[in-house]
Scaffold this active site. Structure first.
Site, PDB file in Angstrom:
ATOM      1  N   SER A 143     -20.136-104.867 -13.588  1.00 42.74           N
ATOM      2  CA  SER A 143     -19.549-105.454 -12.378  1.00 42.74           C
ATOM      3  C   SER A 143     -20.452-106.577 -11.887  1.00 42.74           C
ATOM      4  CB  SER A 143     -19.420-104.411 -11.266  1.00 42.74           C
ATOM      5  OG  SER A 143     -19.054-105.043 -10.046  1.00 42.74           O
ATOM      6  N   TYR A 157     -23.179 -98.162  -6.006  1.00 41.29           N
ATOM      7  CA  TYR A 157     -22.275 -98.687  -7.040  1.00 41.29           C
ATOM      8  C   TYR A 157     -22.919 -99.873  -7.758  1.00 41.29           C
ATOM      9  CZ  TYR A 157     -18.262-101.144  -9.088  1.00 41.29           C
ATOM     10  OH  TYR A 157     -17.415-101.804  -9.947  1.00 41.29           O
TER      11      TYR A 157
HETATM   12  P1  NAP Z   1      -9.050 -98.035 -11.083  1.00 41.73           P
HETATM   13  O1  NAP Z   1      -7.809 -98.861 -11.004  1.00 41.73           O
HETATM   14  O2  NAP Z   1      -9.477 -97.251  -9.882  1.00 41.73           O
HETATM   15  O3  NAP Z   1      -8.891 -97.033 -12.333  1.00 41.73           O
HETATM   16  C1  NAP Z   1      -9.941 -96.157 -12.620  1.00 41.73           C
HETATM   17  C2  NAP Z   1      -9.670 -95.458 -13.926  1.00 41.73           C
HETATM   18  O4  NAP Z   1     -10.799 -94.633 -14.249  1.00 41.73           O
HETATM   19  C3  NAP Z   1      -8.469 -94.528 -13.872  1.00 41.73           C
HETATM   20  O5  NAP Z   1      -7.832 -94.571 -15.137  1.00 41.73           O
HETATM   21  C4  NAP Z   1      -9.095 -93.145 -13.646  1.00 41.73           C
HETATM   22  O6  NAP Z   1      -8.310 -92.071 -14.148  1.00 41.73           O
HETATM   23  C5  NAP Z   1     -10.361 -93.280 -14.447  1.00 41.73           C
HETATM   24  N1  NAP Z   1     -11.441 -92.389 -14.060  1.00 41.73           N
HETATM   25  C6  NAP Z   1     -12.061 -92.283 -12.858  1.00 41.73           C
HETATM   26  N2  NAP Z   1     -13.020 -91.340 -12.903  1.00 41.73           N
HETATM   27  C7  NAP Z   1     -13.000 -90.831 -14.171  1.00 41.73           C
HETATM   28  C8  NAP Z   1     -13.732 -89.833 -14.826  1.00 41.73           C
HETATM   29  N3  NAP Z   1     -14.693 -89.132 -14.214  1.00 41.73           N
HETATM   30  N4  NAP Z   1     -13.429 -89.565 -16.123  1.00 41.73           N
HETATM   31  C9  NAP Z   1     -12.457 -90.250 -16.769  1.00 41.73           C
HETATM   32  N5  NAP Z   1     -11.720 -91.212 -16.187  1.00 41.73           N
HETATM   33  C10 NAP Z   1     -11.999 -91.496 -14.894  1.00 41.73           C
HETATM   34  O7  NAP Z   1     -10.311 -98.917 -11.505  1.00 41.73           O
HETATM   35  P2  NAP Z   1     -10.434-100.426 -12.083  1.00 41.73           P
HETATM   36  O8  NAP Z   1     -10.484-101.359 -10.947  1.00 41.73           O
HETATM   37  O9  NAP Z   1      -9.467-100.638 -13.178  1.00 41.73           O
HETATM   38  O10 NAP Z   1     -11.920-100.364 -12.655  1.00 41.73           O
HETATM   39  C11 NAP Z   1     -12.191-100.132 -14.021  1.00 41.73           C
HETATM   40  C12 NAP Z   1     -13.648-100.482 -14.271  1.00 41.73           C
HETATM   41  O11 NAP Z   1     -13.890-101.834 -13.886  1.00 41.73           O
HETATM   42  C13 NAP Z   1     -14.637 -99.636 -13.467  1.00 41.73           C
HETATM   43  O12 NAP Z   1     -15.776 -99.363 -14.246  1.00 41.73           O
HETATM   44  C14 NAP Z   1     -15.010-100.547 -12.307  1.00 41.73           C
HETATM   45  O13 NAP Z   1     -16.280-100.250 -11.776  1.00 41.73           O
HETATM   46  C15 NAP Z   1     -14.985-101.880 -13.002  1.00 41.73           C
HETATM   47  N6  NAP Z   1     -14.842-103.009 -12.073  1.00 41.73           N
HETATM   48  C16 NAP Z   1     -13.716-103.149 -11.328  1.00 41.73           C
HETATM   49  C17 NAP Z   1     -13.621-104.217 -10.452  1.00 41.73           C
HETATM   50  C18 NAP Z   1     -12.416-104.447  -9.578  1.00 41.73           C
HETATM   51  O14 NAP Z   1     -12.482-105.291  -8.669  1.00 41.73           O
HETATM   52  N7  NAP Z   1     -11.305-103.751  -9.808  1.00 41.73           N
HETATM   53  C19 NAP Z   1     -14.676-105.133 -10.344  1.00 41.73           C
HETATM   54  C20 NAP Z   1     -15.799-104.957 -11.132  1.00 41.73           C
HETATM   55  C21 NAP Z   1     -15.869-103.884 -11.998  1.00 41.73           C
HETATM   56  P3  NAP Z   1      -7.094 -91.409 -13.252  1.00 41.73           P
HETATM   57  O15 NAP Z   1      -6.035 -92.473 -13.134  1.00 41.73           O
HETATM   58  O16 NAP Z   1      -6.628 -90.248 -14.072  1.00 41.73           O
HETATM   59  O17 NAP Z   1      -7.692 -91.054 -11.935  1.00 41.73           O
END
Ligand code: NAP
Length: 248
Positions: A143, A157
């Protein structure tokens, strides 16, 4: 035989977009999820509709037994592993460190740091040429928070993602001679559910003016970068951290 890619947290957001695009590019996909089985099945259906194969596997990556079961079920279903995207991750409510309890910090580090390390370990054990594997590729999702620290938002985080940056550099050098490339994608603010889960449902929209490209990113835009790093086009790229953050 088509290559097999395991994506953690692929039921929603960046992981789901990556799974859909990977299917279009011919990868057979393991769609890991924690609790949302229906969303995971919808991603599987999408991959299958694009002409590839996929399976949804429930596992909590913060738990070693869960990670071992995830990789064993992957072996049983597809019989091989060629790539891993360490995508599953969480944020938490906006808070200062002085108000964070130990349970919050432990959960953050277990999901965002321990999980990716355990998954990478299992992938390396299977893909390493020294262990009889065919080589492979790992992409960690970090991130932009690791560059800015997220003061008064969630330093826990940001620090967990700092660990991902360093882990990527070190592991890339450790396993390069075993035929495994390791890189990271560092997204900025991407329009997914993660912000609502941290109590900021409008964050993507509200942040637009502070981003040089004047908008939040889309999960599909992160997926494009991940798929490039997974591909042969990135055959000489390892230990790299690719910012996909609109210039921020
Ligand atoms: P999201 O929409 O909240 O989706 C999170 C995903 O992770 C879901 O599929 C969830 O499964 C799964 N998950 C959560 N805890 C888990 C666990 N303990 N074991 C297995 N699966 C788990 O998140 P996102 O925004 O796509 O983020 C994905 C990645 O990108 C993360 O690492 C996040 O830190 C990173 N990121 C995101 C952003 C942003 O702005 N969105 C920015 C920088 C980095 P369920 O659906 O079954 O709950």
């Amino acid at each position: 035989m088509e290559q097999v890619l395991l994506i953690t947290g692929a039921s929603r957001g960046i992981g789901a977009a990556t799974a859909r695009l990977a299917g279009q590019r011919g990868w057979r996909v393991v769609v890991n999820y924690q609790s949302r089985a229906e969303e995971a099945q919808a991603v599987v259906a999408h991959v299958v509709a694009s002409g590839s194969e996929a399976v949804a596997i429930q596992a909590d990556v913060s738990n070693e037994a869960g990670v071992l079961a995830l990789f064993e079920q992957t072996r049983q279903h597809f019989g091989r592993l060629d790539g891993l995207v360490n995508n599953a991750g969480v944020v938490d409510q906006v808070a200062k460190l002085q108000d964070m309890d130990s349970a919050r910090l432990e959960r953050m580090l277990r999901i965002n740091v321990l999980g990716p390390m355990l998954c990478a370990r299992e992938a390396v054990r299977r893909m390493s040429r020294h262990s009889g594997g065919q080589g492979g590729v790992i992409v960690n999702i970090g991130s932009a928070a690791s560059r800015i620290g997220s003061a008064a938002q969630y330093v826990d985080y940001a620090a967990s993602k700092g660990a991902i940056d360093t882990f990527t550099l070190g592991l890339a050098r450790e396993v390069a001679a075993e035929g495994i490339r390791v890189n990271a994608v560092r997204p900025g603010i991407i329009d997914t559910d993660i912000h609502a889960s941290g109590g900021q449902p409008d964050k993507a929209r509200d942040s637009a003016t502070g981003i040089p490209l004047l908008r939040a990113g889309r999960a599909e835009e992160v997926a494009q970068a991940v798929l490039w790093l997974l591909s042969e086009e990135a055959s000489y790229t390892t230990g790299a951290i690719l910012d996909v953050s609109g210039g921020r």
